[in-house]
Design a protein around this motif. Structure first.
Motif, PDB file in Angstrom:
ATOM      1  N   LEU A  22       0.826  -1.205   0.000  1.00 33.94           N
ATOM      2  CA  LEU A  22       0.000   0.000   0.000  1.00 33.94           C
ATOM      3  C   LEU A  22       0.862   1.258   0.000  1.00 33.94           C
ATOM      4  O   LEU A  22       1.842   1.352   0.734  1.00 33.94           O
ATOM      5  CB  LEU A  22      -0.926   0.012   1.213  1.00 33.94           C
ATOM      6  CG  LEU A  22      -2.078  -0.995   1.221  1.00 33.94           C
ATOM      7  CD1 LEU A  22      -2.841  -0.904   2.534  1.00 33.94           C
ATOM      8  CD2 LEU A  22      -3.013  -0.760   0.047  1.00 33.94           C
ATOM      9  N   LYS A  23       0.456   2.220  -0.819  1.00 33.35           N
ATOM     10  CA  LYS A  23       1.174   3.488  -0.884  1.00 33.35           C
ATOM     11  C   LYS A  23       0.212   4.619  -0.532  1.00 33.35           C
ATOM     12  O   LYS A  23      -0.904   4.692  -1.051  1.00 33.35           O
ATOM     13  CB  LYS A  23       1.742   3.703  -2.287  1.00 33.35           C
ATOM     14  CG  LYS A  23       2.821   2.691  -2.674  1.00 33.35           C
ATOM     15  CD  LYS A  23       3.355   2.987  -4.064  1.00 33.35           C
ATOM     16  CE  LYS A  23       4.434   1.985  -4.457  1.00 33.35           C
ATOM     17  NZ  LYS A  23       4.966   2.246  -5.821  1.00 33.35           N
ATOM     18  N   LEU A  24       0.650   5.512   0.361  1.00 35.06           N
ATOM     19  CA  LEU A  24      -0.169   6.666   0.723  1.00 35.06           C
ATOM     20  C   LEU A  24      -0.157   7.678  -0.422  1.00 35.06           C
ATOM     21  O   LEU A  24       0.898   8.051  -0.929  1.00 35.06           O
ATOM     22  CB  LEU A  24       0.368   7.322   1.994  1.00 35.06           C
ATOM     23  CG  LEU A  24       0.138   6.572   3.311  1.00 35.06           C
ATOM     24  CD1 LEU A  24       0.755   7.333   4.472  1.00 35.06           C
ATOM     25  CD2 LEU A  24      -1.343   6.354   3.559  1.00 35.06           C
ATOM     26  N   ILE A  25      -1.328   8.120  -0.811  1.00 35.26           N
ATOM     27  CA  ILE A  25      -1.480   9.117  -1.871  1.00 35.26           C
ATOM     28  C   ILE A  25      -2.286  10.282  -1.317  1.00 35.26           C
ATOM     29  O   ILE A  25      -3.401  10.093  -0.802  1.00 35.26           O
ATOM     30  CB  ILE A  25      -2.189   8.527  -3.106  1.00 35.26           C
ATOM     31  CG1 ILE A  25      -1.317   7.439  -3.731  1.00 35.26           C
ATOM     32  CG2 ILE A  25      -2.494   9.621  -4.129  1.00 35.26           C
ATOM     33  CD1 ILE A  25      -1.933   6.789  -4.940  1.00 35.26           C
ATOM     34  N   GLU A  26      -1.748  11.475  -1.422  1.00 35.73           N
ATOM     35  CA  GLU A  26      -2.441  12.660  -0.912  1.00 35.73           C
ATOM     36  C   GLU A  26      -3.457  13.139  -1.937  1.00 35.73           C
ATOM     37  O   GLU A  26      -3.126  13.361  -3.109  1.00 35.73           O
ATOM     38  CB  GLU A  26      -1.440  13.773  -0.610  1.00 35.73           C
ATOM     39  CG  GLU A  26      -2.073  14.981   0.048  1.00 35.73           C
ATOM     40  CD  GLU A  26      -1.051  16.002   0.501  1.00 35.73           C
ATOM     41  OE1 GLU A  26      -1.448  17.148   0.782  1.00 35.73           O
ATOM     42  OE2 GLU A  26       0.150  15.658   0.561  1.00 35.73           O
ATOM     43  N   TRP A  27      -4.698  13.306  -1.485  1.00 30.15           N
ATOM     44  CA  TRP A  27      -5.777  13.716  -2.378  1.00 30.15           C
ATOM     45  C   TRP A  27      -5.815  15.229  -2.490  1.00 30.15           C
ATOM     46  O   TRP A  27      -5.765  15.954  -1.500  1.00 30.15           O
ATOM     47  CB  TRP A  27      -7.117  13.212  -1.848  1.00 30.15           C
ATOM     48  CG  TRP A  27      -8.285  13.673  -2.668  1.00 30.15           C
ATOM     49  CD1 TRP A  27      -9.179  14.656  -2.370  1.00 30.15           C
ATOM     50  CD2 TRP A  27      -8.678  13.162  -3.937  1.00 30.15           C
ATOM     51  NE1 TRP A  27     -10.101  14.795  -3.364  1.00 30.15           N
ATOM     52  CE2 TRP A  27      -9.812  13.887  -4.345  1.00 30.15           C
ATOM     53  CE3 TRP A  27      -8.170  12.170  -4.774  1.00 30.15           C
ATOM     54  CZ2 TRP A  27     -10.452  13.643  -5.553  1.00 30.15           C
ATOM     55  CZ3 TRP A  27      -8.814  11.924  -5.978  1.00 30.15           C
ATOM     56  CH2 TRP A  27      -9.941  12.657  -6.352  1.00 30.15           C
TER      57      TRP A  27
ATOM     58  N   THR B 118      -5.568  15.401  -8.352  1.00 33.57           N
ATOM     59  CA  THR B 118      -5.547  13.940  -8.361  1.00 33.57           C
ATOM     60  C   THR B 118      -6.697  13.412  -9.228  1.00 33.57           C
ATOM     61  O   THR B 118      -7.825  13.891  -9.144  1.00 33.57           O
ATOM     62  CB  THR B 118      -5.695  13.386  -6.933  1.00 33.57           C
ATOM     63  OG1 THR B 118      -4.755  14.010  -6.071  1.00 33.57           O
ATOM     64  CG2 THR B 118      -5.442  11.884  -6.924  1.00 33.57           C
ATOM     65  N   LYS B 119      -6.394  12.418 -10.041  1.00 32.28           N
ATOM     66  CA  LYS B 119      -7.408  11.817 -10.899  1.00 32.28           C
ATOM     67  C   LYS B 119      -7.844  10.472 -10.334  1.00 32.28           C
ATOM     68  O   LYS B 119      -7.011   9.668  -9.905  1.00 32.28           O
ATOM     69  CB  LYS B 119      -6.858  11.636 -12.323  1.00 32.28           C
ATOM     70  CG  LYS B 119      -6.510  12.949 -13.012  1.00 32.28           C
ATOM     71  CD  LYS B 119      -5.963  12.697 -14.416  1.00 32.28           C
ATOM     72  CE  LYS B 119      -5.630  14.016 -15.104  1.00 32.28           C
ATOM     73  NZ  LYS B 119      -5.082  13.801 -16.468  1.00 32.28           N
ATOM     74  N   PHE B 120      -9.144  10.245 -10.338  1.00 29.14           N
ATOM     75  CA  PHE B 120      -9.664   8.986  -9.817  1.00 29.14           C
ATOM     76  C   PHE B 120      -9.058   7.792 -10.549  1.00 29.14           C
ATOM     77  O   PHE B 120      -8.775   6.758  -9.949  1.00 29.14           O
ATOM     78  CB  PHE B 120     -11.193   8.943  -9.947  1.00 29.14           C
ATOM     79  CG  PHE B 120     -11.918   9.920  -9.061  1.00 29.14           C
ATOM     80  CD1 PHE B 120     -11.875   9.803  -7.684  1.00 29.14           C
ATOM     81  CD2 PHE B 120     -12.650  10.956  -9.616  1.00 29.14           C
ATOM     82  CE1 PHE B 120     -12.553  10.693  -6.865  1.00 29.14           C
ATOM     83  CE2 PHE B 120     -13.328  11.857  -8.813  1.00 29.14           C
ATOM     84  CZ  PHE B 120     -13.282  11.725  -7.435  1.00 29.14           C
TER      85      PHE B 120
ATOM     86  N   ASP C 189      -3.850  -0.633  -4.599  1.00 27.03           N
ATOM     87  CA  ASP C 189      -2.634  -0.400  -3.820  1.00 27.03           C
ATOM     88  C   ASP C 189      -2.566   1.018  -3.259  1.00 27.03           C
ATOM     89  O   ASP C 189      -1.572   1.385  -2.624  1.00 27.03           O
ATOM     90  CB  ASP C 189      -1.389  -0.649  -4.684  1.00 27.03           C
ATOM     91  CG  ASP C 189      -1.246  -2.101  -5.100  1.00 27.03           C
ATOM     92  OD1 ASP C 189      -1.798  -2.958  -4.388  1.00 27.03           O
ATOM     93  OD2 ASP C 189      -0.604  -2.375  -6.120  1.00 27.03           O
ATOM     94  N   SER C 190      -3.610   1.810  -3.508  1.00 24.84           N
ATOM     95  CA  SER C 190      -3.626   3.210  -3.060  1.00 24.84           C
ATOM     96  C   SER C 190      -4.349   3.337  -1.730  1.00 24.84           C
ATOM     97  O   SER C 190      -5.472   2.844  -1.561  1.00 24.84           O
ATOM     98  CB  SER C 190      -4.319   4.098  -4.095  1.00 24.84           C
ATOM     99  OG  SER C 190      -3.714   3.983  -5.364  1.00 24.84           O
ATOM    100  N   LEU C 191      -3.709   4.005  -0.788  1.00 24.74           N
ATOM    101  CA  LEU C 191      -4.336   4.371   0.479  1.00 24.74           C
ATOM    102  C   LEU C 191      -4.376   5.893   0.511  1.00 24.74           C
ATOM    103  O   LEU C 191      -3.348   6.543   0.676  1.00 24.74           O
ATOM    104  CB  LEU C 191      -3.551   3.815   1.661  1.00 24.74           C
ATOM    105  CG  LEU C 191      -4.195   3.987   3.040  1.00 24.74           C
ATOM    106  CD1 LEU C 191      -5.533   3.264   3.115  1.00 24.74           C
ATOM    107  CD2 LEU C 191      -3.258   3.481   4.136  1.00 24.74           C
ATOM    108  N   VAL C 192      -5.539   6.441   0.305  1.00 26.46           N
ATOM    109  CA  VAL C 192      -5.671   7.874   0.085  1.00 26.46           C
ATOM    110  C   VAL C 192      -5.752   8.630   1.403  1.00 26.46           C
ATOM    111  O   VAL C 192      -6.496   8.256   2.318  1.00 26.46           O
ATOM    112  CB  VAL C 192      -6.910   8.180  -0.778  1.00 26.46           C
ATOM    113  CG1 VAL C 192      -7.153   9.682  -0.862  1.00 26.46           C
ATOM    114  CG2 VAL C 192      -6.732   7.587  -2.175  1.00 26.46           C
TER     115      VAL C 192
ATOM    116  N   ASP D 207     -16.736  12.663  -3.515  1.00 28.34           N
ATOM    117  CA  ASP D 207     -15.343  12.332  -3.822  1.00 28.34           C
ATOM    118  C   ASP D 207     -14.878  11.137  -3.001  1.00 28.34           C
ATOM    119  O   ASP D 207     -14.158  10.260  -3.497  1.00 28.34           O
ATOM    120  CB  ASP D 207     -14.441  13.539  -3.551  1.00 28.34           C
ATOM    121  CG  ASP D 207     -14.609  14.644  -4.586  1.00 28.34           C
ATOM    122  OD1 ASP D 207     -15.128  14.349  -5.678  1.00 28.34           O
ATOM    123  OD2 ASP D 207     -14.227  15.783  -4.299  1.00 28.34           O
ATOM    124  N   ALA D 208     -15.277  11.105  -1.731  1.00 28.25           N
ATOM    125  CA  ALA D 208     -14.844  10.010  -0.858  1.00 28.25           C
ATOM    126  C   ALA D 208     -15.370   8.664  -1.350  1.00 28.25           C
ATOM    127  O   ALA D 208     -14.637   7.659  -1.365  1.00 28.25           O
ATOM    128  CB  ALA D 208     -15.318  10.274   0.577  1.00 28.25           C
TER     129      ALA D 208
END
Length: 394
Positions: free
Chosen positions: A321-326, A330-332, A338-341, A351-352
């Protein structure tokens, strides 16, 4: 800064209004006053303010007093009692006491109005309809047409400037009305149910366009509507009225989550919560999450933990898992399983849910560098089923 400040405002239609105001002070209802005096109370002891750059939506059923209040702001409805102060640069103008000259200048330079029925002059071209108010201001033809063309470009009607109003669709005619109001460059826009006569799809498009234009122009807008979904979508604050009285005034989320009366509760009971709720309203607080050794478990089923090291959040339990800042960029489509937003607690629920759809993972809510909570399917179901109202009431 308060652009409009209204205090204890009464608007009574008819002559010899003292008899009606005396009955108001006795607590008589609107119908009792009509029966006793024949006078109609349009606005009953309303106090509210509108800040610079806000969209204040006045809403209620027919006869609630919303249009009566709107029309008091530019003097179309005379004020019976109370004060209605409009801030014009360094000058405060009270419409209850100002003279005709001041009121005329206010209407010409400070306040513009957009009507429900477009109010376009059928014999004038689209361009000259937009420029009409500027002509009344005395601007030269070349200057007013140049400004009118700029506003037509802004609303996407530049190629229609030579057409007559009847050659345009209803939505396009309403855009002309918007362009005319914006061309006046007034600080305050009054909009009396401007989209209610339009088809739902066109209405939604114009709502989006209004919000887009507002981001650029930052006007103070008072908008009358009978549609709560519309009010929740565009309003900075919403004033709900009944029988001339102001029942509740607050931010959209506050109106939905904390209705003060059964009347307001009935209004919000059938609205779409996704138009107003934010992550903060529904999140699992970090206090509810399992914590040990400086780590928080954000997903019990998958046993996912996060921790903070050197002021940076990391996934401590799953290297996949990789943390991604929303953010807005950011595109859906870029999100995977593997994305942990990581998002702000003020993230919109639409959006959530979309993030959850693409990742299948909870959403981590961070504010000022600290974990404040998470959003999971359970929270989304609560939003869709209206369970948040029951929890707020409890």
């Amino acid at each position: 800064m308060k652009t409009i400040n209204i205090e204890n405002l009464d608007v009574v239609f008819g002559e010899q209004t003292a008899a009606a105001t005396e009955l108001l002070d006795q607590g008589k209802t609107r119908q009792e006053i009509i029966d006793a005096t024949g006078l109609v109370v349009g606005v009953d002891n309303v106090s509210l303010d509108v800040n610079q750059g806000e969209i204040c939506v006045l809403m209620g059923l027919s006869g609630s007093g919303k249009s009566s209040l709107l029309r008091a702001i530019n003097g179309l409805n005379p004020i019976t009692r109370g004060s209605l102060v409009v801030q014009d640069k360094e000058q405060s103008i009270d419409l209850a006491t100002c003279n005709e000259t001041t009121l005329r200048e206010l209407r010409t330079n400070k306040v513009s109005m957009v009507f429900q029925k477009f109010a376009l002059m059928p014999w004038l071209s689209v361009l000259d309809n937009v420029a009409f108010g500027l002509e009344m201001q005395g601007l030269a033809k070349k200057e007013r047409r140049a400004r009118a063309r700029e506003k037509l470009e802004m609303v996407g009607l530049a190629e229609w400037e030579d057409k007559l109003p009847h050659e345009l669709s209803g939505g396009m005619q309403q855009r002309v009305g918007l362009a005319r109001a914006f061309a006046m460059d007034s600080d305050i826009l009054l909009m009396d149910e401007p989209f209610s006569a339009l088809d739902p799809l066109i209405r939604s498009q114009l709502q989006d366009e209004l919000l887009s234009l507002q981001k650029r122009l930052n006007k103070t807008i008072v908008f009358v509507s009978h549609d709560l979904d519309e009010a929740l979508k565009i309003g900075s604050r919403i004033a709900i009225m009944e029988s001339g009285k102001l029942i509740q005034y607050g931010k959209p989320e506050e109106i939905v989550l904390k209705p003060k009366t059964q009347y307001v509760q009935d209004f919000v009971s059938h609205t779409n919560p996704l138009n107003v709720l934010k992550g903060r309203s529904l999140m699992n607080s970090c206090d509810e999450l399992k914590q040990e050794s400086g780590r928080w478990q954000i997903c019990q089923q998958a046993d996912v933990w996060i921790e903070k090291n050197d002021n940076k959040w990391n996934v401590s339990s799953s290297p996949k898992l990789k943390l991604i800042e929303w953010n807005e960029q950011t595109k859906f489509e870029e999100l995977t399983s593997d994305s942990l937003v990581v998002a702000s607690p003020d993230i919109e629920m639409r959006d959530a849910i979309e993030i959850r759809y693409h990742t299948g993972n909870p959403i981590v809510l961070i504010e000022n560098g600290e974990l404040v909570g998470t959003l999971s399917d359970h929270d989304f179901y609560h939003a869709l089923l209206g369970k948040y109202q029951q929890e707020q009431a409890a």
